[in-house]
Motif scaffolding. Structure first.
Motif, short mmCIF file in Angstrom:
data_model
loop_
_atom_site.label_atom_id
_atom_site.label_comp_id
_atom_site.label_asym_id
_atom_site.label_seq_id
_atom_site.Cartn_x
_atom_site.Cartn_y
_atom_site.Cartn_z
N LEU A 261 5.52 18.83 47.75
CA LEU A 261 5.08 18.03 48.91
C LEU A 261 3.85 17.19 48.57
CD1 LEU A 261 5.38 20.60 51.85
CD2 LEU A 261 6.78 18.54 51.51
N CYS A 262 2.97 17.75 47.73
CA CYS A 262 1.74 17.04 47.35
C CYS A 262 2.00 15.93 46.35
CB CYS A 262 0.73 18.00 46.72
SG CYS A 262 0.08 19.22 47.85
N ASN A 263 3.20 15.90 45.79
CA ASN A 263 3.51 14.99 44.70
C ASN A 263 2.56 15.23 43.52
OD1 ASN A 263 4.90 12.90 43.44
ND2 ASN A 263 3.38 11.38 44.10
N ALA A 264 2.31 16.49 43.26
CA ALA A 264 1.40 16.86 42.17
C ALA A 264 2.07 16.59 40.83
CB ALA A 264 1.01 18.32 42.29
N ARG A 265 1.24 16.51 39.78
CA ARG A 265 1.76 16.34 38.44
C ARG A 265 2.05 17.69 37.81
NH1 ARG A 265 -1.14 15.96 33.81
NH2 ARG A 265 -3.11 15.64 34.91
N LYS A 266 1.18 18.65 38.10
CA LYS A 266 1.31 19.96 37.46
C LYS A 266 0.87 21.04 38.43
CE LYS A 266 -0.23 22.47 33.36
NZ LYS A 266 -0.77 22.30 32.00
N LEU A 267 1.55 22.20 38.35
CA LEU A 267 1.22 23.34 39.21
C LEU A 267 0.82 24.52 38.33
CD1 LEU A 267 1.26 25.12 41.84
CD2 LEU A 267 3.74 25.35 41.49
N VAL A 268 -0.31 25.13 38.65
CA VAL A 268 -0.71 26.38 38.00
C VAL A 268 -0.70 27.46 39.07
CG1 VAL A 268 -2.52 27.54 36.68
CG2 VAL A 268 -2.23 25.05 36.47
N ILE A 269 0.04 28.54 38.84
CA ILE A 269 0.05 29.61 39.84
C ILE A 269 -0.72 30.82 39.34
CG2 ILE A 269 2.11 28.94 41.15
CD1 ILE A 269 3.76 30.84 39.44
N GLY A 270 -1.33 31.55 40.31
CA GLY A 270 -2.12 32.72 39.97
C GLY A 270 -2.25 33.65 41.16
N HIS A 271 -3.26 34.56 41.09
CA HIS A 271 -3.49 35.53 42.16
C HIS A 271 -2.28 36.45 42.34
CE1 HIS A 271 -4.84 37.08 46.14
NE2 HIS A 271 -6.04 36.75 45.70
N PHE A 272 -1.68 36.83 41.23
CA PHE A 272 -0.49 37.68 41.25
C PHE A 272 -0.84 39.09 41.72
CE2 PHE A 272 -0.33 34.81 37.51
CZ PHE A 272 0.60 33.90 38.01
N SER A 273 -0.05 39.63 42.60
CA SER A 273 -0.25 41.02 43.02
C SER A 273 -0.11 41.95 41.82
CB SER A 273 0.78 41.38 44.09
OG SER A 273 0.89 42.78 44.20
N ALA A 274 -0.93 43.00 41.81
CA ALA A 274 -0.93 43.93 40.66
C ALA A 274 0.37 44.74 40.58
CB ALA A 274 -2.13 44.88 40.77
N ARG A 275 1.23 44.60 41.61
CA ARG A 275 2.47 45.40 41.58
C ARG A 275 3.49 44.91 40.55
NH1 ARG A 275 4.48 44.95 47.48
NH2 ARG A 275 2.22 44.88 47.73
N TYR A 276 3.33 43.68 40.09
CA TYR A 276 4.33 43.12 39.15
C TYR A 276 3.87 43.25 37.71
CZ TYR A 276 5.65 40.88 43.55
OH TYR A 276 5.98 40.65 44.85
N ASN A 277 4.73 43.79 36.87
CA ASN A 277 4.42 43.84 35.44
C ASN A 277 4.92 42.61 34.72
OD1 ASN A 277 3.08 46.35 35.39
ND2 ASN A 277 5.06 47.36 35.60
#
Lengths: 304, 304
Positions: A261-277
């Motif tokens: 929606l933002c028409n971004a060039r690049k996405l960085v994701i983080g803040h992952f819940s500790a439940r996922y290995n």
């Protein structure tokens, strides 16, 4: 060239793990150093990334959950112990100053440097810092407590003057700066030489948006349209969408849709819940919506 | 055998370094887990030493300098997020509760477990925790702000019954526990068999004292006479004695003299100022006064 570099100091969520610290990032924006969030342990993360603590000029706090600001009392004290005299300004929600200074003042340390708090608000997008070459804005996010994101934006750069053409027209030296700023040249006889003939387009201004913590909130796109790089929280996978809704966090699919929606060039994701290995599914779930997506990790450096 | 084990989580002073965290120790006293001081990052240090956070039963805070308590808000929050229901009790100077809860409450987390604060005082030695097999005391230290040390002491153990001798006297089973507690045996005809014939001495009770931060303060010896192991701060070398006096810290020579006055068995020194790279001189300056001295390090385990 002026630097615009983000160092991820902590890419985890509230419960710290051996691999991921909770949220903090250092943004080097034209050699001004801005810390975005300051979880417990941030001062050590800065050291581990070989960043001198005293470089920090501003600290921006997104919201008052512990994993985003519990590192402030320690950082403030250490800067004092290390002999800082340069001022520091902290932006954050109402109540931040009282809570943090309650910890600092009980230690009976009279800080050697000026420390100033400025309150953010969650009503609308707002310019909070303006320098000659960049601007920083806060904007509302959607979380359980008042939360803002932050947008770091270069100002338009000066146009690139073409001296070989300027010479042909005999343009005097004192005109050059005006031309770089976009003016047409008008000679002594009143002839106008269009600016676009005399200059080249500069590199377009770059921008970076820090969006954590937040539920899926499409209004973000109106605040940071065409952003170059967006960091967006992705606490959960789609299988835990219910939990995301309850806690007002996002899935990686939500994050990807916001980037789209933002028409971004690049996405960085983080803040992952500790439940996922295994974090690979975060990418798999995001890519159908936004392909240029990467997983944040502690120590990651992003050149915007 | 009942465990009495100390894990040093942080052996540095106020400015954290890559090698040494600021002060925190975990004492396993007969499977009750007591955290002594809780600097920023302590929750991570516990993890790094493979100690489950939820094991902690008590937290003792020596004084209100940041490098001794700034880890509390984060630890309290993480215990909540991990679903704790077991109560926790925190002992510390007046003002601790207000400062820490100012940080916790602004995060709007209603803790799922009972959290209780008990104020310590610096007038005299005081019993603060009593269990069936051990006692814990606070006692005054001499620092810039009100500060206490903590003494962990096993109660005298039961005497060791000698069944082979008991049989010779035909001692009935129901008498054995009384004999272990030190009573003489009196048979049905009124004959007295002395306890010391029927039992052997148990292992003597062990004790551990935690003394940080403090200036040289010989009165400590009256609070912890004959302690087995003493942890005493040694922020400075003799060449920086002036700085030690100004800041009310100790040199390693001071620490050694205190250990000698206490008639301790072993001295562990820590809280080294970050200005020293080589710590060998700390030992060299201490040994003429007290020979059985070791340098603390992060991750060190002391079996008391």
């Amino acid at each position: 060239m002026l630097k615009f570099k983000v160092t991820i100091l902590g890419s985890g969520s509230a419960v710290p793990t051996r691999d991921r610290n909770p949220t903090a990032q250092l943004i080097n924006l034209h050699n001004t150093y801005i810390l975005a969030d300051c979880a417990e342990g941030t001062q050590l993360c800065l050291r581990e990334n070989s960043i001198r603590l005293q470089k920090v000029d501003y600290i921006l706090i997104s919201h008052l959950h512990g994993d985003h600001f519990y590192g402030l009392p320690g950082l403030i004290s250490t800067l004092h112990l290390l002999g800082r005299s340069k001022p520091i300004t902290i932006f954050g929600p109402p109540g931040l100053e009282k809570a943090v200074m309650g910890m600092v003042e009980i230690s009976r340390s009279n800080l050697r440097y000026p420390l100033r708090f400025v309150e953010t608000q969650t009503e609308h997008k707002e310019l909070i810092i303006e320098h000659s070459t960049f601007e920083i804005y806060s904007f509302p996010l959607l979380h359980k407590v008042p939360t803002t994101g932050f947008l770091f934006e270069e100002k338009p750069k000066k146009r690139l003057y073409r001296p070989e053409i300027g010479e042909d027209f005999g343009i005097p030296h004192y005109w050059i700066d005006r031309i770089k700023q976009g003016q047409d040249y008008i000679d002594e006889e009143g002839n106008r030489i269009l600016n676009r003939l005399l200059t080249k387009d500069p590199e377009p201004p770059k921008s970076y948006a820090f969006c954590t913590d937040t539920a899926y909130y499409p209004k973000i796109a109106t605040f940071i349209q065409d952003v170059d790089v967006i960091y967006h929280e992705a606490s959960f996978l789609v299988e835990d969408k219910k939990r995301a809704l309850e806690t007002r966090h996002s899935t990686s699919q939500d994050a990807a849709q916001i980037a789209m929606l933002c028409n971004a060039r690049k996405l960085v994701i983080g803040h992952f819940s500790a439940r996922y290995n295994n974090l690979q599914p975060f990418l798999e779930e995001a890519k159908p919506f936004f392909n240029n997506v990467v997983l944040a990790y502690d120590g990651m450096v992003i050149n915007v």
